[in-house]
Write a protein that holds these residues in place. Structure first.
Motif: not given
Length: 85
Positions: A30-38, A42-47, A50-56, A58-63
């Motif tokens: 939801k946080a990724l959608e709210e910020k306009g990301y696909n 973004q999940f694929v990039g993170y998985i 392992g780089d958490p900067t793929y996750i916004t 916003h709304n504490n999503a990265r943490s």
């Protein structure tokens, strides 16, 4: 009341963990959608990285996403996909 004392309550740690992982996935999505990301990209990039900067942040999503291991995330996504088939 005394009837309840004759039964043993069970606590399912796996189920609690599964609920936590699902909640985190939906919150991050939801946080990724709210910020306009696909969110899928973004999940694929993170998985993969392992780089958490793929996750916004916003709304504490990265943490939140860092509270679960990437293999747990992948396992939950795969299980959900396979259970829908």
């Amino acid at each position: 009341m005394s009837d309840k004392l004759n039964y043993t309550m069970q606590f399912d740690l796996e189920n609690e963990k599964e609920v936590k992982v699902k909640d985190i996935i939906f919150t991050v999505y939801k946080a990724l959608e709210e910020k306009g990301y696909n969110p899928t990209n973004q999940f694929v990039g993170y998985i993969l990285s392992g780089d958490p900067t793929y996750i916004t942040s916003h709304n504490n999503a990265r943490s939140l996403i860092r509270e679960i291991e990437r293999d747990e995330l992948l396992e939950e996504l795969l299980n959900t996909y396979l259970n829908k088939k």
